[in-house]
Every structure is written in C-alpha cells, then in structure tokens.
Write a protein that holds these residues in place. Structure first.
Motif, PDB file in Angstrom:
ATOM      1  N   PRO A  16       0.889  -1.283  -0.161  1.00 16.99           N
ATOM      2  CA  PRO A  16       0.076   0.156   0.075  1.00 16.99           C
ATOM      3  C   PRO A  16       0.766   1.347   0.051  1.00 16.99           C
ATOM      4  N   PRO A  17       0.320   2.309  -0.590  1.00 13.75           N
ATOM      5  CA  PRO A  17       0.931   3.625  -0.608  1.00 13.75           C
ATOM      6  C   PRO A  17       1.360   4.189   0.795  1.00 13.75           C
ATOM      7  N   SER A  18       2.325   4.771   1.118  1.00 13.23           N
ATOM      8  CA  SER A  18       2.607   5.613   2.402  1.00 13.23           C
ATOM      9  C   SER A  18       1.907   6.693   2.369  1.00 13.23           C
ATOM     10  N   ALA A  19       1.242   7.407   3.330  1.00 12.26           N
ATOM     11  CA  ALA A  19       0.545   8.508   3.562  1.00 12.26           C
ATOM     12  C   ALA A  19       0.848   9.258   5.071  1.00 12.26           C
ATOM     13  N   ALA A  20       1.175  10.432   4.994  1.00 14.84           N
ATOM     14  CA  ALA A  20       1.414  11.112   6.041  1.00 14.84           C
ATOM     15  C   ALA A  20       0.338  12.275   6.327  1.00 14.84           C
ATOM     16  N   PHE A  21       0.316  12.586   7.388  1.00 14.82           N
ATOM     17  CA  PHE A  21      -0.593  13.822   7.843  1.00 14.82           C
ATOM     18  C   PHE A  21       0.255  15.123   8.146  1.00 14.82           C
ATOM     19  N   ALA A  22      -0.167  16.515   7.456  1.00 17.76           N
ATOM     20  CA  ALA A  22       0.424  17.631   8.070  1.00 17.76           C
ATOM     21  C   ALA A  22      -0.869  18.703   8.282  1.00 17.76           C
ATOM     22  N   MET A  23      -0.971  18.969   9.457  1.00 18.61           N
ATOM     23  CA  MET A  23      -1.881  19.834   9.974  1.00 18.61           C
ATOM     24  C   MET A  23      -1.595  20.141  11.475  1.00 18.61           C
ATOM     25  N   GLY A  66      -4.549  19.675   6.298  1.00 23.04           N
ATOM     26  CA  GLY A  66      -5.424  20.142   6.989  1.00 23.04           C
ATOM     27  C   GLY A  66      -5.148  21.557   7.562  1.00 23.04           C
ATOM     28  N   TRP A  67      -6.058  22.250   8.250  1.00 25.81           N
ATOM     29  CA  TRP A  67      -5.643  23.605   8.800  1.00 25.81           C
ATOM     30  C   TRP A  67      -4.346  23.517   9.378  1.00 25.81           C
ATOM     31  N   GLY A  68      -3.542  24.491   9.418  1.00 27.29           N
ATOM     32  CA  GLY A  68      -2.145  24.515  10.016  1.00 27.29           C
ATOM     33  C   GLY A  68      -0.943  23.864   9.272  1.00 27.29           C
ATOM     34  N   CYS A  69      -1.386  23.445   7.944  1.00 24.00           N
ATOM     35  CA  CYS A  69      -0.412  22.732   7.282  1.00 24.00           C
ATOM     36  C   CYS A  69       0.824  23.704   6.857  1.00 24.00           C
ATOM     37  N   PRO A  70       1.853  23.319   7.015  1.00 30.41           N
ATOM     38  CA  PRO A  70       2.894  24.292   6.522  1.00 30.41           C
ATOM     39  C   PRO A  70       2.923  24.560   4.969  1.00 30.41           C
ATOM     40  N   ARG A  71       3.418  25.394   4.616  1.00 32.82           N
ATOM     41  CA  ARG A  71       3.154  25.748   3.051  1.00 32.82           C
ATOM     42  C   ARG A  71       4.221  24.736   2.468  1.00 32.82           C
ATOM     43  N   ILE A  72       3.655  24.188   1.272  1.00 32.17           N
ATOM     44  CA  ILE A  72       4.301  23.171   0.520  1.00 32.17           C
ATOM     45  C   ILE A  72       4.701  23.849  -0.800  1.00 32.17           C
ATOM     46  N   ASP A  73       6.200  24.327  -0.790  1.00 30.61           N
ATOM     47  CA  ASP A  73       6.822  24.833  -1.775  1.00 30.61           C
ATOM     48  C   ASP A  73       8.047  24.070  -2.765  1.00 30.61           C
ATOM     49  N   ALA A  74       8.633  24.591  -3.379  1.00 34.41           N
ATOM     50  CA  ALA A  74       9.534  23.895  -4.276  1.00 34.41           C
ATOM     51  C   ALA A  74      10.605  23.155  -3.120  1.00 34.41           C
ATOM     52  N   ALA A  75      11.134  23.861  -2.358  1.00 34.43           N
ATOM     53  CA  ALA A  75      11.934  23.294  -1.292  1.00 34.43           C
ATOM     54  C   ALA A  75      11.586  22.122  -0.423  1.00 34.43           C
ATOM     55  N   VAL A  76      10.265  22.294  -0.060  1.00 36.72           N
ATOM     56  CA  VAL A  76       9.534  21.036   0.376  1.00 36.72           C
ATOM     57  C   VAL A  76       9.620  19.748  -0.450  1.00 36.72           C
ATOM     58  N   LEU A  77       9.265  20.165  -1.742  1.00 34.72           N
ATOM     59  CA  LEU A  77       8.927  18.928  -2.913  1.00 34.72           C
ATOM     60  C   LEU A  77      10.254  18.425  -3.141  1.00 34.72           C
ATOM     61  N   ASP A  78      11.306  19.274  -3.094  1.00 38.06           N
ATOM     62  CA  ASP A  78      12.653  18.769  -3.203  1.00 38.06           C
ATOM     63  C   ASP A  78      13.024  17.414  -2.398  1.00 38.06           C
ATOM     64  N   GLY A  79      12.576  17.620  -1.193  1.00 35.51           N
ATOM     65  CA  GLY A  79      12.778  16.505  -0.001  1.00 35.51           C
ATOM     66  C   GLY A  79      11.737  15.432   0.132  1.00 35.51           C
ATOM     67  N   ALA A  80      10.569  15.623  -1.053  1.00 34.10           N
ATOM     68  CA  ALA A  80       9.618  14.742  -1.098  1.00 34.10           C
ATOM     69  C   ALA A  80       9.383  13.692  -2.525  1.00 34.10           C
ATOM     70  N   PRO A  81      10.638  13.273  -2.995  1.00 32.52           N
ATOM     71  CA  PRO A  81      10.676  12.882  -4.273  1.00 32.52           C
ATOM     72  C   PRO A  81       9.503  11.730  -4.465  1.00 32.52           C
ATOM     73  N   ARG A  82       8.777  11.228  -3.676  1.00 35.27           N
ATOM     74  CA  ARG A  82       8.016  10.104  -3.763  1.00 35.27           C
ATOM     75  C   ARG A  82       6.257  10.801  -3.714  1.00 35.27           C
TER      76      ARG A  82
END
Length: 345
Positions: A16-23, A66-82
């Motif tokens: 199954p795919p991995s899933a994380a929560f950000a909020m 959810g509410w309170g999720c930190p901004r997901i920008d290019a720097a975050v995406l660079d550290g989230a290749p999957r």
C-alpha cells in the motif's frame, strides 16, 4: 513543459502507498476518529507523526493536509521525491500549496465541497434571522424593553415578513452559493445571482436570475456574499456599491473579509440605513472596541460558519474517500487543478 497529473498509486498491486498527515496535531482526532483511521490504514501505510513543520525529508506518496499545514513549496517538494498526491481535509488549498505542486504533476484534492455545507447552513440561518430583523430587534429589546408592537401577524415598520417572496442577492455561484440558492427556493425567495462565470441559462437552472452586481445591489433586500478573494474582487463592496443598496438592506459575508471595504461599511451601518452579518472581516479579528462590534444592526461572529466540532468528521470522511479513490486508480471527486487557482477562494 508541465507534466501530466499523476493519478493512481505508484504502488498499485503491491504494497500500500505510504501516507502522512500535515496539519495542526490537535485536529487529527477531530477530522479522523478511530474508525476513519482504520479505513485509511486498510488502503495506505500511515506515518505516525503529524507534521506541523517540514524539518526534513518527506517519505510519503500521499500527504493528507488540514488547517495549519505548513506551506508546501519547491524546497519541501525537493525533499519529497515520492509525493504523488495531496488530499486536503479542509477548504481552500491556496494558502498552503505553492504553484510548484501543480507544476510537478502532483494530484490535488480538496474537501471544499464537504466544508461548503455548514457555511450554507449558517448563511440560511442568518438570512432567516435577517429577514425577520431579529438582530436589531433583539438588541432594542435588551436595551429598552419590549415595546409591545411585535404582535403576531401585525407588521411594523421595517418588517419584511421573512424570506417568503424576499429578493435575495447571491454574489458568487460557488459551492456555497449554489447550496444557498438550492435551499432558498424552498423558502419561496426570489433569487438574483451575480457571477461573471455563469450564463443566464445556468442561473435559471439554479432558480435565479442573472444580473450585474450593481443591479443586484439596487434590487435585493438581502445580499449574501460567496465570491472568492481575487485581485478583482477585493473591495468589490466599496462605498459606491454599498451606496446602491436599498434602505434596510442586509449584507451577509461568509466568504472573505477583504471583499467589503470595512471603513465604508462602518459609515453605512452607523446611520442604520443598512445592516450586516459578518462571519469574516478585514482585518480579522477586528480590534477590541471596533464600531462594528457594537452597532445595533450588525452581528459579527468569529469565523465559525465553516466546519467545527462534530462537523469536522464530514471533512475527514471526504478525505478518506479521496484516498480510496486514488489508491484504486479513480479520479478525485474534489480535484483541484492549476487552472482553478485564479478563480477559487
């Protein structure tokens, strides 16, 4: 060249795919009670930590926000290749998703549809109260006692007789705006709609008559605002447009505070010529002692129309269903695309 959106699990047919929560961590049990977490765990491998700051690599294919999720920008995406999908268990995604999320082909979903229902319910409740002039009458009663003129069936100056036959102006055929129009038809209200993206035929199917915003202001007894916050909509209700409102009109705003010029609204409400119900303000919150907080014809509530308490579960249910759709290779029901960003809240 913008890559196509990546839909369907990269691990379909295998683990199954991995899933994380950000909020905000305290929201997790409200949005996802144990039975919803059990549903999620049957289709995804859940990371135990709730992310409230991106302080390292993100090893997840699905990010549930959810509410309170930190901004997901290019720097975050660079550290989230999957990362392949972001499922937002709330309304607007514009506050926490940079355009790079869409540019990299990551599939995005929002539970805005589920969050629209409590906002529409709040709006209808306030329209009913406003049509009965409940707010100023209640304050007059508290300050001066009952004058004895509010006898059953006897109209007094300023009474409109409720929503039946009332002319209600809906500004914006958003998810909330459409739900409000759908419910207004049951009250026998006459609905005017102003929305630059809607055709007269579409408005008619919604039970409304499409009119320019200035005409809506001139004709409506009650005006309810459901437009997105965009450069062209900020301050759309300025001094000139508020001046167009008929005497006794009530403005209800559950959209964004910046759509109404606050200083102009203060001037118009201070005379008692118009009234207002505001669940959003500019600034938000209003500073203590602000004139709008004590005017007899104005009710200000602390941004409570959206999902709260027990209503949050509905957002979690929507998000879980979206993850299930993603894992099975089906498209998102609440899909958000880059082209939507210039016209959504």
């Amino acid at each position: 060249m913008t890559p196509p959106a990546r839909t369907g699990s990269a691990q379909a047919g295998g683990a199954p795919p991995s899933a994380a929560f950000a909020m905000r961590p305290e929201l997790l049990p409200e949005l996802f009670p144990s039975d919803l977490l059990d549903r999620l765990s049957r289709v995804a491998s859940l990371r135990p930590r709730v992310i409230d700051v991106f302080d390292g690599p993100l090893d997840a294919e699905i990010l549930i926000t959810g509410w309170g999720c930190p901004r997901i920008d290019a720097a975050v995406l660079d550290g989230a290749p999957r990362l392949r999908a972001v499922v937002h268990a709330a309304g607007s995604v514009k506050g926490h998703l940079a355009r790079e999320v869409f540019d990299r082909g990551i599939a995005v979903s929002s539970a805005a549809e589920a969050n629209a229902l409590p906002v529409a319910e709040y709006t209808i409740a306030m329209l009913v109260l406003a049509a009965k002039r409940v707010i100023p009458r209640a304050r007059e009663y508290a300050a001066h006692g009952w004058s004895g003129d509010a006898l059953p069936g006897v109209a007094t100056p300023g009474d409109s007789g409720g929503l039946t036959g009332a002319v209600v102006g809906v500004v914006g055929a958003s998810r909330v705006g459409r739900l409000v129009m759908d419910r207004l038809r049951g009250y026998g209200a006459r609905i005017l709609l102003s929305d630059p993206y809607v055709t007269p035929a579409e408005a008619e199917r919604a039970g409304a008559r499409l009119v320019p915003l200035d005409e809506l202001c001139r004709q409506a007894e009650l005006v309810t605002v459901h437009a997105p916050e965009l450069p062209q909509t900020r301050g759309m209700f300025d001094d000139r447009r508020l001046s167009l409102l008929r005497d006794g009109a009530v403005v209800i705003n559950t959209a964004r505070g910046s759509l109404i010029d606050t200083d102009a609204l203060v001037r118009h409400c201070a005379t008692g010529r118009i009234q207002a119900v505001l669940d959003v303000t500019d600034p938000e919150p209003l500073p203590p002692g602000h004139p709008l907080l004590s005017m007899p014809g104005v009710l200000v509530t602390p941004h409570i129309s959206g999902a709260r308490g027990r209503e949050l579960r509905r957002l979690g249910e929507f998000a879980v269903a979206e993850v299930e759709r993603y894992v099975s290779g089906r498209p998102f029901k609440g899909a958000v695309h880059a082209a939507d960003l210039d016209r959504i809240a």
